[in-house]
Structures are given as structure tokens and as C-alpha cells.
Design a protein around this motif. Sequence first.
Motif, mmCIF file in Angstrom:
data_model
loop_
_atom_site.group_PDB
_atom_site.id
_atom_site.type_symbol
_atom_site.label_atom_id
_atom_site.label_comp_id
_atom_site.label_asym_id
_atom_site.label_seq_id
_atom_site.Cartn_x
_atom_site.Cartn_y
_atom_site.Cartn_z
ATOM 1 N N GLN A 9 41.132 16.057 10.901
ATOM 2 C CA GLN A 9 42.021 14.952 11.286
ATOM 3 C C GLN A 9 41.370 13.589 11.049
ATOM 4 O OE1 GLN A 9 45.193 14.914 12.868
ATOM 5 N NE2 GLN A 9 45.366 17.039 12.261
ATOM 6 N N THR A 47 53.387 8.075 5.810
ATOM 7 C CA THR A 47 54.713 7.691 6.325
ATOM 8 C C THR A 47 54.584 7.039 7.693
ATOM 9 O OG1 THR A 47 55.766 9.492 5.123
ATOM 10 C CG2 THR A 47 56.992 8.577 6.973
ATOM 11 N N VAL A 48 53.755 7.631 8.546
ATOM 12 C CA VAL A 48 53.533 7.068 9.889
ATOM 13 C C VAL A 48 52.952 5.658 9.769
ATOM 14 C CG1 VAL A 48 52.122 7.264 11.973
ATOM 15 C CG2 VAL A 48 53.248 9.287 11.042
ATOM 16 N N ILE B 143 60.909 4.003 15.499
ATOM 17 C CA ILE B 143 59.456 3.820 15.665
ATOM 18 C C ILE B 143 59.141 3.489 17.127
ATOM 19 C CG2 ILE B 143 57.476 2.402 14.984
ATOM 20 C CD1 ILE B 143 59.178 1.890 12.325
ATOM 21 N N ILE B 147 56.832 5.719 19.615
ATOM 22 C CA ILE B 147 55.647 5.175 20.300
ATOM 23 C C ILE B 147 55.827 5.264 21.814
ATOM 24 C CG2 ILE B 147 54.393 3.019 20.781
ATOM 25 C CD1 ILE B 147 53.536 4.065 18.133
ATOM 26 N N PHE B 187 44.209 11.704 17.439
ATOM 27 C CA PHE B 187 44.671 12.731 16.516
ATOM 28 C C PHE B 187 45.908 13.445 17.060
ATOM 29 C CE2 PHE B 187 39.963 12.940 15.182
ATOM 30 C CZ PHE B 187 40.115 11.737 14.508
ATOM 31 N N TYR B 190 48.771 10.922 16.485
ATOM 32 C CA TYR B 190 49.223 10.858 15.084
ATOM 33 C C TYR B 190 49.969 12.133 14.678
ATOM 34 C CZ TYR B 190 46.915 6.431 14.059
ATOM 35 O OH TYR B 190 46.565 5.097 14.030
ATOM 36 N N GLU B 191 49.522 13.251 15.236
ATOM 37 C CA GLU B 191 50.207 14.507 14.925
ATOM 38 C C GLU B 191 51.655 14.455 15.434
ATOM 39 O OE1 GLU B 191 47.773 17.758 16.033
ATOM 40 O OE2 GLU B 191 48.718 19.113 14.604
ATOM 41 N N LEU B 193 53.374 11.728 16.004
ATOM 42 C CA LEU B 193 54.111 10.727 15.218
ATOM 43 C C LEU B 193 54.493 11.264 13.839
ATOM 44 C CD1 LEU B 193 52.124 7.457 16.114
ATOM 45 C CD2 LEU B 193 54.401 8.103 16.903
ATOM 46 N N ARG B 194 53.606 12.049 13.236
ATOM 47 C CA ARG B 194 53.919 12.621 11.907
ATOM 48 C C ARG B 194 55.156 13.512 12.000
ATOM 49 N NH1 ARG B 194 48.184 12.972 11.155
ATOM 50 N NH2 ARG B 194 48.090 15.147 11.766
ATOM 51 N N LEU B 197 58.292 11.065 12.929
ATOM 52 C CA LEU B 197 58.722 10.046 11.958
ATOM 53 C C LEU B 197 58.858 10.600 10.541
ATOM 54 C CD1 LEU B 197 56.534 7.062 13.252
ATOM 55 C CD2 LEU B 197 58.945 7.473 13.703
ATOM 56 N N ARG B 198 58.836 11.917 10.426
ATOM 57 C CA ARG B 198 58.894 12.549 9.100
ATOM 58 C C ARG B 198 60.141 12.099 8.333
ATOM 59 N NH1 ARG B 198 58.383 18.332 10.232
ATOM 60 N NH2 ARG B 198 56.193 17.914 10.510
ATOM 61 N N LEU B 200 61.601 9.386 8.198
ATOM 62 C CA LEU B 200 61.578 8.017 7.666
ATOM 63 C C LEU B 200 60.958 7.934 6.277
ATOM 64 C CD1 LEU B 200 60.540 5.911 10.802
ATOM 65 C CD2 LEU B 200 62.813 6.387 9.942
ATOM 66 N N ALA B 201 60.447 9.067 5.784
ATOM 67 C CA ALA B 201 59.761 9.071 4.480
ATOM 68 C C ALA B 201 60.739 8.726 3.353
ATOM 69 C CB ALA B 201 59.152 10.435 4.235
#
Lengths: 159, 201
Positions: A9, A47-48, B143, B147, B187, B190-191, B193-194, B197-198, B200-201
Motif C-alpha cells: 500500500q 482516480t481517488v 467526494i 470523506i 491505507f 484510501y482503500e 475511498l478507492r 469513488l471508483r 468517478l473514473a
Amino acid sequence: MRCPETDNQELLVAYGAGRLGSRETAKLEAHLAECEACRVACAAQATVWKALDGWEAEPLASDFDARLLARIASEEQPGWRRRWREWLRAVAARPAVPAFAALFMVVAGFWLLPRGAPPEPRADAALVREIEIIEATLDDLEMVKELSGGDRGEGARSL
Amino acid sequence: MKTGVQQTVVGVAALEHDAQLMLRVREGDQASFGLLLEKYRAPVVHFLYRMVQNQAVAEELAQEVFLRVYRSRTSYEPAARFTTWLFRIATHLALNWLRDGKHERLQERLDEEGEGQTVRRDVPDRRPSAEQILLKRVRRDEIRAAIAALPAKQRAAVLMHKYQEMDYAQIAGALGCSESAVKSLLFRAYETLRARLRRLA
């Protein structure tokens, strides 16, 4: 399918943030060319990062510093002055109080201010002219009254 | 061998610029406080805004941050970097505010006020289309929601890492935990959020 690199990570986050050294970046990118799992993970982190970049903060109030410096100045005042100012601020915060104060000032201003000056005397010629116009108007009215009375009398007689 | 005075002089010279300014504030130099305020006003307000997601509250908390900095001037010792100390105060205030549940009451009030109301703003002529504005607003809301859904400490860690570009040690200093704990917080955040927010790609 997961890759050991994807599970790192710290590497993933640092790469997404652009905070990886050039040697490590080159190494990871060489790996990305061959590893689908890592490409997907890096794309998701990118993307984030991009989404967070798009979250703009609001502009600050223009009086931010002034308010802060006033609070600092207030804290540095002697105790009784600070309490007095805080009391005034608390009182001013109540909606009815400023409205009442404004009304009081208007009423006080009405009573205390000097009355309006008396009208200046008009010029004599203008006054005479106005009197003449009024007299002429009254004469005209009298004449109209007589004429209309005469008409009605004649009309009544003809019936 | 250096004397105590020499060591102090060398120590102060090696100090980061912000810490030197703060030491001058300690000596009564108001202008140095103004410089620190100028430099950190926006970062602190923006950090707090993203933490509490309300501009008025963020500014009020930021006022309290700088007030505390000023009050602490006499006891200030440059043990850590100035930014770490500053954001420790800001994080502490934000976490307290969130913990007290004030944000829930505020959110309810905002929701009530927002119903049936349209936002009127003066915008320049070359404004984006209504569709673009709507799309941008939807993305921003996603977003913000992502958050806001993070646990408060994870949120603080992400915001300091992303927007203040603080390293793990600084974030650890601000949050009062170890570096490994910060990495774990980050971490996990972020995991989450990934995953969120997937789209939004």
C-alpha cells in the motif's frame, strides 16, 4: 488475482501521490507494464487522487483577520473592559435590541433636531400675480355658473 | 567544544523559519504573528472545512486555532515542526467538534434550509453550462460524502497527507500516534475511498 506489489500500500499510495523516487517509479512502471492487477490498483488510486484534487475549498471571509485580531485585543484588555465588551457583543447579537436602538434614535432625532425653517417670503410681484390669477379664475367660475343657470331656465321653459 | 550560548545560537539558526517566527512572537513581535497568520490562514481553514464540511464552522474553529497559538506564545518551545504543532491544535479542535455531534445537528439544519431553496450566486458571463455545474456539484458531493463517511482520524490523516502534503512522521505528530498507526489509518482510508469513488473514473 492479486500481486505482491499491489499489496504494498505504501508504494501504491506514494506512486499515486507522485512522491516516489525516480528509481522506484521506473521500477514500478516497468512492473505495471506486465501486471494487470497493479495497473487496476494504481488507476483506482489515481482516480481517488484526482477526485480529491477537484474538491476545492471555499474562499475565506474577508474579515477573518480583523475578527481574530479583535478577539486577541479583547483578551489583552483588563478584565472589566473585556467583560463589558463581551456583554455589549452579546446584547447586540439579540435581533430585537438593534431594531429597538434604531427606532429610539429615529424618535430621539425627530424630537431633538431643530424644526424646519419658516418659508421665505415670496417676492411681491409673484404674490400679486397669483392673486390676479385666483381672482380671474373665480370670475370665470361665476360666469360659467350664470351661463349654465340661464341655459337650464331656457330649456325648462321650452319644455 | 561549544558553550551553552553557542549551542542555543546554532540551534535557533537551524530552526525552521516558522519556528523562528514563533519565537519572535514569544518575544512580543506582533508582525511575526501576522506573517504566520498570512502563511497558514488558508491551509488551516481549508483543512478544517474539509474536516467539518461547513465553512462558517471551519472559520470559527480556525479562529480558535490561531487564538490558541497566540495564547501559547509565552510557553512555546520548538520541540516539533511548527506545522505539526499547528495541525495538532486544528485536528484536536475538529475531532472534538465532530465527537460532540454538533455536525449532525448542523447537517440536519442545513438539510432543512436547503429544501426548496435555490442557491443564488453572482457568476461571470463565461460561466459553465448548467449541466457542467450540476455534474461538478454531483462529483463534489460524492467526494464530500466519501470523506465524511471515513472515521474522523482516518479523515484527518487523508486530508493532511493529501492537501498539506505532510509526511507520515508529521501526521503522527499531529494525531499523537505512531507512524505505523498513521500508515494503517491512511491505507485503510484510501482503500475505502478507492472502492467508493471508483465510479468517478
